[in-house]
Design an enzyme around this catalytic site. Structure first.
Site, PDB file in Angstrom:
ATOM      1  N   HIS A 138       0.789  -1.610  -0.262  1.00 46.76           N
ATOM      2  CA  HIS A 138      -0.221   0.048  -0.375  1.00 46.76           C
ATOM      3  C   HIS A 138       1.143   0.970  -0.501  1.00 46.76           C
ATOM      4  O   HIS A 138       0.550   2.425  -1.205  1.00 46.76           O
ATOM      5  CB  HIS A 138      -0.939  -0.167   0.756  1.00 46.76           C
ATOM      6  CG  HIS A 138      -1.755   1.227   1.531  1.00 46.76           C
ATOM      7  ND1 HIS A 138      -2.908   1.428  -0.001  1.00 46.76           N
ATOM      8  CD2 HIS A 138      -2.125   2.197   1.696  1.00 46.76           C
ATOM      9  CE1 HIS A 138      -3.610   2.316   0.641  1.00 46.76           C
ATOM     10  NE2 HIS A 138      -3.190   3.452   1.542  1.00 46.76           N
ATOM     11  N   GLU A 220     -10.767   1.578   3.195  1.00 44.99           N
ATOM     12  CA  GLU A 220      -9.419   0.707   3.465  1.00 44.99           C
ATOM     13  C   GLU A 220     -10.346  -0.180   4.426  1.00 44.99           C
ATOM     14  O   GLU A 220     -10.700  -0.250   4.953  1.00 44.99           O
ATOM     15  CB  GLU A 220      -8.807   1.898   4.221  1.00 44.99           C
ATOM     16  CG  GLU A 220      -8.158   3.128   2.877  1.00 44.99           C
ATOM     17  CD  GLU A 220      -6.691   4.029   3.521  1.00 44.99           C
ATOM     18  OE1 GLU A 220      -6.575   4.793   2.451  1.00 44.99           O
ATOM     19  OE2 GLU A 220      -6.875   3.952   4.504  1.00 44.99           O
ATOM     20  N   GLU A 222      -9.319  -2.745   7.484  1.00 44.06           N
ATOM     21  CA  GLU A 222      -7.491  -1.944   8.467  1.00 44.06           C
ATOM     22  C   GLU A 222      -7.921  -3.799   9.528  1.00 44.06           C
ATOM     23  O   GLU A 222      -9.148  -3.706   9.546  1.00 44.06           O
ATOM     24  CB  GLU A 222      -7.564  -0.973   8.422  1.00 44.06           C
ATOM     25  CG  GLU A 222      -6.727   0.258   7.624  1.00 44.06           C
ATOM     26  CD  GLU A 222      -6.868   1.216   7.459  1.00 44.06           C
ATOM     27  OE1 GLU A 222      -6.789   1.033   8.957  1.00 44.06           O
ATOM     28  OE2 GLU A 222      -7.029   2.028   6.925  1.00 44.06           O
ATOM     29  N   ASP A 254     -11.287   2.887   7.572  1.00 36.80           N
ATOM     30  CA  ASP A 254     -10.992   4.103   6.731  1.00 36.80           C
ATOM     31  C   ASP A 254     -11.103   4.941   5.583  1.00 36.80           C
ATOM     32  O   ASP A 254     -10.266   5.332   4.737  1.00 36.80           O
ATOM     33  CB  ASP A 254      -8.923   3.879   7.140  1.00 36.80           C
ATOM     34  CG  ASP A 254      -8.922   5.491   8.264  1.00 36.80           C
ATOM     35  OD1 ASP A 254     -10.072   6.749   7.976  1.00 36.80           O
ATOM     36  OD2 ASP A 254      -7.718   5.710   8.237  1.00 36.80           O
ATOM     37  N   GLN A 261      -7.723  13.705  -1.136  1.00 36.98           N
ATOM     38  CA  GLN A 261      -6.624  13.987  -0.530  1.00 36.98           C
ATOM     39  C   GLN A 261      -5.894  14.366  -0.800  1.00 36.98           C
ATOM     40  O   GLN A 261      -4.592  14.736  -0.780  1.00 36.98           O
ATOM     41  CB  GLN A 261      -6.541  12.221  -0.259  1.00 36.98           C
ATOM     42  CG  GLN A 261      -5.173  11.867   0.829  1.00 36.98           C
ATOM     43  CD  GLN A 261      -5.426  10.379   1.123  1.00 36.98           C
ATOM     44  OE1 GLN A 261      -6.475   9.945   0.707  1.00 36.98           O
ATOM     45  NE2 GLN A 261      -4.503   9.741   1.397  1.00 36.98           N
ATOM     46  N   THR A 372      -4.056   0.971   5.956  1.00 39.19           N
ATOM     47  CA  THR A 372      -4.783  -0.156   4.797  1.00 39.19           C
ATOM     48  C   THR A 372      -2.960  -1.860   4.510  1.00 39.19           C
ATOM     49  O   THR A 372      -2.842  -1.885   4.594  1.00 39.19           O
ATOM     50  CB  THR A 372      -5.165   0.043   3.433  1.00 39.19           C
ATOM     51  OG1 THR A 372      -5.508   1.529   3.686  1.00 39.19           O
ATOM     52  CG2 THR A 372      -5.301  -0.532   2.527  1.00 39.19           C
TER      53      THR A 372
END
Length: 430
Positions: A138, A220, A222, A254, A261, A372
């Site tokens: 990632h 994401e 996780e 997430d 971003q 991630t």
């Protein structure tokens, strides 16, 4: 011989007798949130057992009133010697022929709730939220090259983590409103007009950021762990003692807005792109339940203070799928992935030890995420921005689509699962 539960457990249930995860729930009859454990398709109401004095009749010595509260904070802060003993006693309550639940049917009826009749809440009053970068895949796919100064950055020397927003962590099932933010300027583009292959005009671009709903809403996949026993300010926790401060583990999504971003990444990192929502699964799986699934970690380079003689991780499998309007999309277009905690460079112990390196105080209820969990195989990429590089037809999340994460260890007979972490996307509020 497999120990049988007093309460029937479906063969494919993530909540076997070997699990006993803790959570906070309420019901229509009693809307006050309270502690419980998941067993099969049911919840064992720990508040009822505490009020009835069930825990005081055993050799346990702990303040039973912590099981009457609206969060798990006070219980988790007691530390693993106590919480492990309580969990073990709960297992015996659910299985032993001498259990008061076996002989007292009235008590059994009062302390058992069907999960479909319960509302799940955040298990902790979450103090702070930290997200690590733990997958080398990632990091390579999303944290180097254009938009990152045009250079490759070593994201693992030193370890990398960011502080998130505890106020926007949500329990599974909470709808996610598409966020609004500053989208990057758009360059002029060729516009091929209908009915002609030669009549081309230019659409006007923008020179400034555009305020609009994100067009690149992402997920994401996780895992994250909750801190149980707090630390003192300026106390450094050695890696070999870090586990003493960890209560248990949940799934975490997430959510990210990739187009928001981009402009935020340099020099400070994501802000509005990630502060709007993070979703967790409601049941906290304890390290005791995960212990049978400990595996040796891969050999890798770590700083000297993170060298761990017991360098192990947990063999936790995770998967994700995106469904539209209650049904899975066409198989060729399905956005799915399956990965593992083994793709995390850092162990839970190392994450906590690094977090306290500077003397940062850890509080009960702090939530620390792995980042991630993407692997090298294209089918194990745990964000859509990564998947799109291998499967260009895959889209970012659309309104009314629902994301579902699942995690588990073990066999169906002794499965230790996390249940589901879900969230459906709603249109932006303009």
């Amino acid at each position: 011989m497999t120990t049988r539960s007093i309460i029937p457990i479906p063969a494919d249930s993530p909540f076997s007798l070997a699990n006993i995860p803790f959570g906070i729930f309420s019901t229509q009859i009693d809307p006050t949130p309270r502690p419980g454990v998941a067993i099969g398709e049911h919840i064992l109401d720990l508040k009822v057992l505490a009020i009835e004095g069930v825990f005081t009749t055993h050799s346990l010595t702990f303040p039973c009133d912590v099981l009457k509260l609206t969060t798990l904070n006070a219980f988790a802060a007691l530390g693993s010697p106590t919480t492990s003993s309580v969990r073990g006693y709960i297992q015996s309550l659910l299985s032993a022929s001498t259990s008061p639940l076996h002989s007292n049917h009235s008590l059994l009826e009062r302390c058992i709730v069907k999960q479909i009749d319960a509302t799940m809440h955040l298990p902790f009053d979450i103090a702070d939220f930290t997200g690590f970068t733990s997958s080398k895949t990632h990091a390579k796919n999303t944290h180097s090259g254009p938009g990152h100064g045009g250079v490759d950055v070593d994201m693992f020397d030193p370890p990398r983590a960011h502080c998130g927003r505890a106020s926007t962590i949500l329990p599974s099932g909470t709808p996610i409103v598409r966020p609004v933010g500053h989208l990057p300027p758009t360059p002029p583009q060729n516009d091929l007009r209908v009915g002609s292959s030669e009549d081309i005009s230019m659409t006007s671009g923008t020179t400034e950021s555009v305020l609009a709903p994100t067009k690149e809403l992402d997920l994401e996949l996780e895992l994250a762990f909750f801190v149980g026993v707090p630390t003192e300010h300026f106390e450094r926790v050695p890696v070999e003692k870090a586990e003493e401060h960890i209560f248990g583990v949940v799934l975490l999504n997430d959510w990210s807005a990739r187009d928001i971003q981009g402009p935020e990444t340099l020099p400070f990192g994501a802000f509005n792109a990630k502060n709007f929502a993070s979703t967790i699964s409601p049941w906290v799986v304890t390290l005791d339940a995960l212990e049978p699934f400990i595996v040796a970690h891969d050999i890798r380079k770590v700083p000297s203070y993170l060298v761990d003689k017991g360098d192990v991780t947990y063999d936790i499998s995770v998967n994700m799928e995106v469904i539209q309007g209650g049904s899975a999309t066409v198989q060729s277009e399905m956005r799915v992935a399956r990965s593992s905690l083994r793709n995390s460079y850092w162990t839970f112990r190392q994450m906590l030890a690094f977090h306290t390196l500077s003397g940062c105080r850890m509080r009960t209820g702090d939530l620390i995420a792995t980042g991630t969990l993407s692997g090298e195989d294209p089918t194990s990429l745990c964000s859509l921005i990564e998947q799109r590089k291998h499967f260009p037809g895959r889209m970012f999340l659309q309104d009314k689509e629902e994301v579902i994460f699942r995690g588990w260890c073990g066999t169906p007979e002794r499965r230790v699962g996390f249940g589901e972490c879900r969230g459906i996307v709603l249109p932006a509020r303009l």
